[in-house]
Design a protein around this motif. Structure first.
Motif, mmCIF file in Angstrom:
data_model
loop_
_atom_site.group_PDB
_atom_site.id
_atom_site.type_symbol
_atom_site.label_atom_id
_atom_site.label_comp_id
_atom_site.label_asym_id
_atom_site.label_seq_id
_atom_site.Cartn_x
_atom_site.Cartn_y
_atom_site.Cartn_z
ATOM 1 N N ILE A 169 1.029 -1.054 -0.131
ATOM 2 C CA ILE A 169 0.052 -0.434 -0.030
ATOM 3 C C ILE A 169 0.746 0.968 -0.516
ATOM 4 C CG2 ILE A 169 -1.735 1.680 1.665
ATOM 5 C CD1 ILE A 169 -2.379 -2.145 2.166
ATOM 6 N N GLU A 170 0.928 2.057 -1.128
ATOM 7 C CA GLU A 170 1.793 2.872 -1.286
ATOM 8 C C GLU A 170 0.722 4.134 -1.179
ATOM 9 O OE1 GLU A 170 3.515 2.363 -4.514
ATOM 10 O OE2 GLU A 170 5.510 1.143 -3.786
ATOM 11 N N LYS A 171 1.508 5.546 -1.275
ATOM 12 C CA LYS A 171 0.421 7.310 -1.622
ATOM 13 C C LYS A 171 0.755 7.336 -3.317
ATOM 14 C CE LYS A 171 -0.714 9.812 2.035
ATOM 15 N NZ LYS A 171 -2.211 8.457 2.760
ATOM 16 N N GLY A 172 0.407 8.448 -3.279
ATOM 17 C CA GLY A 172 0.033 8.485 -4.790
ATOM 18 C C GLY A 172 1.124 9.295 -4.814
ATOM 19 N N ASP A 173 0.827 10.693 -5.734
ATOM 20 C CA ASP A 173 1.710 11.479 -6.019
ATOM 21 C C ASP A 173 0.872 12.600 -5.677
ATOM 22 O OD1 ASP A 173 3.698 10.901 -7.598
ATOM 23 O OD2 ASP A 173 3.239 11.028 -9.437
ATOM 24 N N ASP A 174 -0.526 12.207 -5.837
ATOM 25 C CA ASP A 174 -1.625 12.852 -5.179
ATOM 26 C C ASP A 174 -2.021 13.396 -3.648
ATOM 27 O OD1 ASP A 174 -3.064 10.871 -6.090
ATOM 28 O OD2 ASP A 174 -4.602 11.613 -7.490
ATOM 29 N N GLY A 175 -1.305 12.397 -3.364
ATOM 30 C CA GLY A 175 -1.931 12.272 -1.779
ATOM 31 C C GLY A 175 -2.772 11.034 -1.464
ATOM 32 N N GLN A 176 -3.519 10.226 -2.953
ATOM 33 C CA GLN A 176 -4.585 9.537 -2.938
ATOM 34 C C GLN A 176 -3.969 8.508 -2.593
ATOM 35 O OE1 GLN A 176 -7.375 11.094 -2.851
ATOM 36 N NE2 GLN A 176 -7.864 9.036 -3.484
ATOM 37 N N GLN A 177 -4.299 7.064 -1.993
ATOM 38 C CA GLN A 177 -3.569 5.648 -1.782
ATOM 39 C C GLN A 177 -3.827 4.896 -3.031
ATOM 40 O OE1 GLN A 177 -5.268 4.082 1.849
ATOM 41 N NE2 GLN A 177 -3.754 4.066 3.049
ATOM 42 N N ARG B 40 1.200 -4.056 -11.153
ATOM 43 C CA ARG B 40 -0.770 -3.853 -11.651
ATOM 44 C C ARG B 40 -0.464 -3.000 -10.042
ATOM 45 N NH1 ARG B 40 -0.712 -8.949 -13.297
ATOM 46 N NH2 ARG B 40 -2.599 -9.896 -14.343
ATOM 47 N N HIS B 41 -0.500 -1.867 -10.085
ATOM 48 C CA HIS B 41 -0.941 -0.901 -9.136
ATOM 49 C C HIS B 41 -3.043 -0.103 -9.609
ATOM 50 C CE1 HIS B 41 3.058 0.750 -8.769
ATOM 51 N NE2 HIS B 41 3.341 0.037 -10.168
ATOM 52 N N VAL B 42 -3.589 0.084 -8.872
ATOM 53 C CA VAL B 42 -4.799 0.061 -8.748
ATOM 54 C C VAL B 42 -4.829 1.936 -7.462
ATOM 55 C CG1 VAL B 42 -6.865 -0.541 -8.162
ATOM 56 C CG2 VAL B 42 -5.732 -2.321 -8.851
ATOM 57 N N LYS B 43 -5.519 2.793 -8.453
ATOM 58 C CA LYS B 43 -6.012 3.830 -7.454
ATOM 59 C C LYS B 43 -7.188 4.213 -6.547
ATOM 60 C CE LYS B 43 -5.656 8.866 -7.785
ATOM 61 N NZ LYS B 43 -5.926 10.036 -8.510
ATOM 62 N N VAL C 152 -11.528 6.980 0.765
ATOM 63 C CA VAL C 152 -10.441 5.463 0.992
ATOM 64 C C VAL C 152 -9.548 5.339 1.190
ATOM 65 C CG1 VAL C 152 -11.298 2.660 -0.639
ATOM 66 C CG2 VAL C 152 -13.051 4.418 -0.947
ATOM 67 N N THR C 153 -9.575 4.594 2.412
ATOM 68 C CA THR C 153 -8.425 3.808 3.186
ATOM 69 C C THR C 153 -8.308 3.025 3.150
ATOM 70 O OG1 THR C 153 -8.553 3.910 5.237
ATOM 71 C CG2 THR C 153 -8.165 6.107 4.816
ATOM 72 N N VAL C 154 -6.871 2.132 2.811
ATOM 73 C CA VAL C 154 -6.232 0.847 2.780
ATOM 74 C C VAL C 154 -5.552 0.126 3.906
ATOM 75 C CG1 VAL C 154 -6.652 -1.542 1.211
ATOM 76 C CG2 VAL C 154 -7.111 1.148 0.105
ATOM 77 N N GLU C 155 -5.498 -0.799 4.480
ATOM 78 C CA GLU C 155 -4.743 -0.948 5.657
ATOM 79 C C GLU C 155 -4.527 -2.588 5.269
ATOM 80 O OE1 GLU C 155 -7.216 -0.169 9.400
ATOM 81 O OE2 GLU C 155 -5.609 0.734 8.844
ATOM 82 N N PRO C 156 -4.003 -3.083 5.823
ATOM 83 C CA PRO C 156 -3.315 -4.549 6.014
ATOM 84 C C PRO C 156 -4.431 -5.113 7.064
ATOM 85 C CG PRO C 156 -1.499 -3.776 5.844
ATOM 86 C CD PRO C 156 -2.332 -2.713 6.420
#
Length: 197
Positions: A109-117, A131-134, A139-143
């Motif tokens: 799980i990473e932060k995109g350039d615009d702050g979206q996960q 594969r990358h999914v914005k 929406v927040t993602v966490e394990p």
């Protein structure tokens, strides 16, 4: 056949404020604020001053001289408003499990350039492709804590949370193989609310 008059009612909880102006519905609650533009649907909203027998505010959604299809949109609008109210009071949580037979799927799980996960999926079916999914806004993602191979998507908007889950599931579709045998992917295992009763 035309139906002369049809209506649905939505009960608004005490801790929620609903504002409707030119069919743009804004719902504000303890978890935040959601807005939905329903200006393309020909229904009438009424916010009666008097409260119902439980002392709660109600919203009336009405349609005059509607055909059967027009009347069907009433229930759709009621469901949309109900989902907005549930979102700002309880929130939505989707749990997704990784399914693999041979090649373990790696999810970061990473932060995109615009702050979206963003969700990054590696080693799906042993492929080198990353594969990358914005994620949709809000929406927040966490394990998952204590559960292996599971992620949790949370947010106030049901549409955004479910769409993000669908995007993750779709990007891991198995192509050119027998899908009865190759069951690998990320699948929604559980749907619920953030604030459990």
């Amino acid at each position: 056949m035309k139906y002369i008059f049809s209506e649905e009612t939505v009960v608004v909880p005490e801790n929620v404020k609903v504002h409707i102006r030119s069919r743009i519905v804004t719902v504000e609650g303890p978890r935040g604020k959601l807005t939905k533009d329903l200006s393309h649907i020909a229904v009438t909203f009424a916010l009666p001053e008097e409260k119902n027998k439980d002392g709660l505010q109600t919203i009336r959604i009405e349609i005059h001289h509607g055909s059967r299809k027009n009347v069907a949109t009433l229930r759709t609008v009621k469901s949309i408003v109900d989902n907005l109210i549930t979102g700002v009071t309880k929130g939505y949580k989707y749990k997704m499990r990784y399914v693999y037979a041979h090649f373990p799927i790696n999810v970061n799980i990473e932060k995109g350039d615009d702050g979206q996960q963003m969700v990054e999926i590696r080693n799906f079916l042993g492929e080198k492709l990353v594969r990358h999914v914005k994620m949709a806004p809000g929406v927040t993602v966490e394990p998952s804590k204590g559960v292996k191979d599971q992620i949790e998507l949370t947010g106030e908007s049901l549409e955004n949370v479910s769409q993000s889950a669908a995007d993750i599931q779709q990007i891991c579709r198995v192509r050119n193989k027998d899908i009865r045998k190759f069951l690998d992917g990320l699948y929604v295992s559980e749907r619920g609310h953030i604030a459990e009763e």
